[in-house]
Motif scaffolding. Structure first.
Motif, PDB file in Angstrom:
ATOM      1  N   PHE A  72       0.853  -1.192   0.000  1.00  0.00           N
ATOM      2  CA  PHE A  72       0.000   0.000   0.000  1.00  0.00           C
ATOM      3  C   PHE A  72       0.888   1.239   0.000  1.00  0.00           C
ATOM      4  N   SER A  75      -0.321   4.750   2.674  1.00  0.00           N
ATOM      5  CA  SER A  75      -0.700   4.293   4.009  1.00  0.00           C
ATOM      6  C   SER A  75      -0.319   5.364   5.015  1.00  0.00           C
ATOM      7  N   THR A 350       3.475  -3.114   9.437  1.00  0.00           N
ATOM      8  CA  THR A 350       3.264  -1.670   9.399  1.00  0.00           C
ATOM      9  C   THR A 350       4.051  -1.019  10.534  1.00  0.00           C
ATOM     10  N   ARG A 375       3.253   9.209   6.751  1.00  0.00           N
ATOM     11  CA  ARG A 375       3.288   7.966   5.978  1.00  0.00           C
ATOM     12  C   ARG A 375       3.907   6.833   6.797  1.00  0.00           C
ATOM     13  N   LEU A 378       3.018  -0.273   4.862  1.00  0.00           N
ATOM     14  CA  LEU A 378       1.946  -1.257   5.053  1.00  0.00           C
ATOM     15  C   LEU A 378       2.003  -2.256   3.909  1.00  0.00           C
ATOM     16  N   ILE A 394      -5.125   4.033   2.845  1.00  0.00           N
ATOM     17  CA  ILE A 394      -5.505   3.233   3.996  1.00  0.00           C
ATOM     18  C   ILE A 394      -4.845   3.845   5.225  1.00  0.00           C
ATOM     19  N   THR A 395      -5.559   3.863   6.332  1.00  0.00           N
ATOM     20  CA  THR A 395      -5.047   4.464   7.558  1.00  0.00           C
ATOM     21  C   THR A 395      -5.078   3.446   8.690  1.00  0.00           C
TER      22      THR A 395
END
Length: 550
Positions: A72, A75, A350, A375, A378, A394-395
């Motif tokens: 990702f 992220s 992550t 940032r 991920l 995506i968080t």
């Protein structure tokens, strides 16, 4: 920016206005891909303070997760600070809703209601659950909000096994001497019992415990959920002879270079590869003109040559700590393979937040909403997960409903995030909702009318192309990340961005205190960006970083 790239981006941006809003799945919905008895094991490895561009120092993670699954590229950790970020992962909420706003009192572990978290939902869905490593800052120091009593032996609800580092300061001569941030005296609460590990490197302790749990759970007829949280590369003791020493900056202010301790075998491994700090250009200033920045950045002078050496050594030691953990991760994968669990395990890697390493004259630290801090890496791999790259954002708060859906578990109450299972099991999607950024910056004076939510000192909005950062002092930054991916020039006062300034400010007022569905309201069509546009923008940003820093 070249004309060809500009054309690609312009065309992609035009496509982004076609209303590509995917329907959000119901949190906790058990899709066909995960239906049945053989639900996947889930292991989340969350490092501490690791930058997205430090993945280069983790070859096993790249081999066993990124190259087998999804990377990702957008992220984010919405509140880039350890304690609030970890609370967001446990609850699937923004910090302005769970109210764990800092790591010190009145916040920290003692402000967290951890009676109902992702672990409890996993457990109710039939999973064995375990935490191994760091929990929340001040765990073991502050009393539990749930019990009102000491947290030294406190084990939150929902965990089958609990192996959490204690931040406790012990009396002189105590056999328990050690804490979360002492890499060679790591003291834990292990299922309610205090257990010190004198002389052993904490990453090795954590990996051994994870390997033991894999074998233990393999013998039981239930899947497992492991949250594995090494301290690396967060700074920590003991101090070492090769640590960079504090030096004064050009204004006489003391500058420190906080580093992690490392095992002897890894020292010097990246000395030839890291010739300068990742956020400090090889030649020239980090940022020549900071007049567009808020006071808490303008106050810093450019780094002196001796400071640049300190920044370089700080990054070398961070890289070594990451690599030392990554070797242990390889041993964990070997145990998964030996037990036969590897093929049925979703692996997630992550970090709780990023970290400055010289950018914008920031020697170190986090909390601010600039890209190196916001940032996080991920990567995800496992049964049913696609392979390749995703640019859909995506968080941390999205990861929670995503994992619950993968497990077929019920939703947590009042989650702000959106499940990304459709993006993991299907094609990439457009960027259609905003990321809310926030933080409690010390030293920022609050003025009336700033609009920053109570308790916070900064609040902002990140969409595909633009970023708005508001401070409680009334100062504001606005970036066009298409032309300025390094955030060197705020366009807040640029007349050419008046319409964007107005639009982003209005959207921020809508999102800044959002909750549940309000955090997932779609952006206006002209601010949505397609995967193709985001891919081109990302590649442009990577080239800009190489040209500027290398």
């Amino acid at each position: 920016m070249g004309a060809a790239l500009a054309g690609v981006l312009a065309g992609a941006l035009a496509l982004s206005t076609l209303g590509m809003v995917a329907a959000a799945p119901r949190p906790g919905h058990l899709g066909a891909a995960v239906a049945g008895v053989n639900r996947p094991n889930i292991m989340v490895v969350m490092l501490d303070d690791m930058r997205a561009d430090e993945m280069r120092f983790a070859p096993n993670t790249r081999r066993y997760i990124r190259e087998r699954g999804l990377d990702f590229r957008n992220s984010f950790s919405p509140y880039p600070l350890c304690c609030p970020a970890r609370a967001s992962f446990l609850l699937g909420q923004y910090a302005h809703n769970h109210r764990v706003l800092y790591h010190d009192a009145p916040y920290g572990f003692g402000s967290m209601d951890d009676s109902v978290t992702i672990a409890g939902r996993m457990q109710r869905a039939g999973y064995r659950t375990a935490l191994v490593g760091k929990y929340l800052n001040r765990y073991g120091v502050q009393p539990s909000r749930v019990t009102g009593r000491s947290s030294i032996r406190y084990v939150p609800a929902g965990w089958t096994d609990w192996m959490a580092g204690l931040d406790t300061t012990w009396p002189a001569g105590s056999p328990n001497a050690g804490n979360t941030y002492d890499y060679f005296r790591f003291t834990q609460n292990v299922n309610g019992t205090v257990r010190p590990h004198p002389g052993r490197y904490s990453s090795t302790v954590i990996a051994d415990q994870v390997r033991g749990l894999i074998s233990k759970y393999h013998d039981q007829d239930k899947p497992f959920f492991l949250w594995v949280t090494p301290v690396a590369p967060h700074f920590g003791g003991p101090s070492e002879p090769d640590d960079p020493r504090p030096v004064p900056d050009a204004n006489g202010r003391r500058t420190s270079f906080p580093t992690p301790a490392r095992p002897g075998w890894v020292k010097g491994r990246f000395d030839s590869a890291i010739t300068h700090a990742l956020g400090q250009p090889a030649h020239g200033p980090a940022e020549r003109d900071v007049s567009d920045k808020p006071r808490n950045i303008r106050k810093f002078p450019e780094a002196r040559p001796v400071e640049k050496l300190g920044l370089r050594e700080m990054e070398r030691q961070r890289a070594e700590a990451i690599f030392a953990w990554d070797r242990e991760f390889g041993r964990i994968v070997a145990r998964l393979k030996t037990t036969g669990e590897f093929a049925n395990t979703v692996l997630v890697f992550t970090s709780d937040n990023g970290y400055f390493n010289g950018e914008h004259r920031q020697r170190s630290g986090k909390i601010k909403a600039h890209e190196p801090v916001l940032r996080v890496p991920l990567v995800v791999a496992g049964p049913g997960i696609q392979r390749g790259v995703r640019y859909n954002p995506i968080t941390t708060v999205d990861l929670t409903p995503t994992l619950l859906e993968l497990a077929g578990a019920a939703a947590l109450p009042a989650m702000d995030g959106r499940s990304k299972v459709p993006v993991m099991r299907g094609p990439d999607q457009a960027w259609t909702t905003a990321v809310v950024t926030e933080g409690l910056l010390t030293g920022v004076h609050r003025v009336n009318g700033s609009g920053v939510p109570a308790g916070l000192k900064t609040s902002g909005l990140r969409v595909g192309r633009y970023k708005l950062i508001r401070y409680a002092s009334g100062e504001t930054e606005l970036y066009d990340l298409l032309g300025d991916p390094l955030e060197l020039n705020s366009v807040w006062t640029n007349p050419g961005y008046r319409a964007i300034r107005t639009q982003m400010t209005a959207l921020w007022a809508q999102y800044r205190s959002c909750a549940t569905r309000g955090c997932r309201v779609a952006l206006p069509a002209d601010l949505r960006t397609t995967p193709d546009w985001l891919a081109a923008q990302f590649q442009h940003a990577e080239r800009a970083k190489r040209n500027y820093y290398d």
